[in-house]
Design an enzyme around this catalytic site. Sequence first.
Site, PDB file in Angstrom:
ATOM      1  CB  CYS A 166      -0.959  -0.051   1.185  1.00  0.00           C
ATOM      2  SG  CYS A 166      -2.287   1.147   1.044  1.00  0.00           S
ATOM      3  CG  HIS A 179      -3.721  -3.809   3.055  1.00  0.00           C
ATOM      4  ND1 HIS A 179      -2.693  -3.330   3.820  1.00  0.00           N
ATOM      5  CD2 HIS A 179      -4.331  -2.736   2.504  1.00  0.00           C
ATOM      6  CE1 HIS A 179      -2.685  -2.004   3.759  1.00  0.00           C
ATOM      7  NE2 HIS A 179      -3.666  -1.614   2.961  1.00  0.00           N
ATOM      8  CD  GLU A 197      -1.330  -6.356   5.207  1.00  0.00           C
ATOM      9  OE1 GLU A 197      -0.983  -6.814   4.098  1.00  0.00           O
ATOM     10  OE2 GLU A 197      -1.508  -5.139   5.396  1.00  0.00           O
TER      11      GLU A 197
END
Length: 516
Positions: A80, A167, A169
């Site tokens: 990001c 993202h 994660e």
Amino acid sequence: MDSILILDFGSQYTQLIARRIREAGVFTEIVPGDMKLMPELLGAHRGVVLSGSPHSVYEADAPRPDPIVYNCPVPVLGICYGAQRMTWDSGGKVQSLPDREYGRRPVKLAKTHALFAGVSESFSSWMSHGDSIEQLGADFSVIAVTDNNIPAAISHNSKALYGVQFHPEVSHCEFGSRILANFVFDICNCKAEWTMQRYIDEESELIRKRVGNNSLLLLISGGVDSTVAGALLLKILPPEKVHLMYIDTGLMRKRETVEVTAILEKLGAKNLHIIDAEKDFLDALHGKSEPEEKRHIIGDMFIQVQEKAVAGLGLADYFLGQGTLYTDLIESGKGVGKKAQVIKSHHNVRSPLVEKKRAEGRIVEPLDRLYKDEVRALGRLLGLPESVVGRHPFPGPGLGVRVLGELSREKCDILRAVDDIFITELRSRGLYDQIWQAFAVLLPVRSVGVAGDVRRYGWTAALRAVSSTDGMTADVHEFSMKDLREISALITNRVPEIGRVVYDISSKPPATIEWE
Ligand code: XMP
């Protein structure tokens, strides 16, 4: 041991990146994003991740990494803001989007790339950004795009620099773990060497060397962290050198002191000091009903009792153990992620004993590289029962903040009985592990009811059960009405002082999890 360095620019997801990579078996270290990167630090890691950030790269005071990172010998993945940073720092353009993009977003691969090995041609990513890459930096190519043709992933043509706008994660990101694993294993060539057994081995060596022949004192609260710390220290050091102290404030849950004692004895504790301080605490709290005042009284009394009890042991030159976690270090702003805010300082009693021992360099923090879920895994490995490792959080001031208003021994006993029924029922109904924290509160409210043919004027108990990830925000747990009604009936039947049970349906914010 192979590891990944994470430069933290203040994203709410930085910890998540670290945890996901650790779950894959690779150690992670987080440092402030703008810190000077010495060759020793870079050389100690096999790859670098640039985190997201609440900032925009074009702001004058936006945090920036040491430029050396773009020429370092190991691969770098920007996530990001990290990807935008890479773009901006190599001459590209980043602009603000008309609307912030938040949530699931389709992504299409633009070319075959090691980062996307095993990932479908198109997948549902998780986005959370207000800026996007408008023009690539020098020598970068697009390797994936969103459905409206915005770069979703970029790669440098000759250096090992990669960026993703989404993202990976976040668990809602399809193939997210796979993408991180591709970076960590295939691109950075890490081996999965991070295990709890390895942690035990490393800590054993470090702690034995530091403590030597000295004694070590650890305060046990009955919570997961201090119990696991105790179990680990008993395994590492000769048990006769380990002193475990537990202060029973009288504000503990039912059977808590007995259970803690039994568990520690089973782990081989030789010097277990149980300090019964119920009278001191209840006397000090007598007549006090204001929440902040109660908290202060409990905190101060804790320090007084602790000082006296520790002095009574007559230990010389001892080390003090602390159950500090990796996230505690971050929350207190120490050492890592300087953009992180100090969140829970009001929860931590500033103990003079801890400060003195810290100044002497005699604090041992055997869990300070671990996340909570890793502490639980470690506890299991050390043979602690599930009832300890899976236990919900319990606040330091205990029932002191759950008996609302003025406290008394009788009120604490009533609350202990209610809480025990609630928690036992949650366990037997298979609900306990679905809930992040559950407990009962005794309200200073009496109301009229009937028991048999007799009018009863009883107290009111409130039940609280929330889902959360870190206690910073929380949502009410959605019980079935049947469960609530049955639990309520059990409470009013078995605890005659309770005339009414209510369920707290507030979220945090605006409410807090505890009532005081
Ligand atoms: P609140 O009530 O602030 O609670 O929403 C968030 C989480 O923190 C716990 N809590 C405490 N923990 N000492 C602690 O160790 C405290 O004084 C304290 N106050 C609240 C609370 O139980 C919840 O998990």
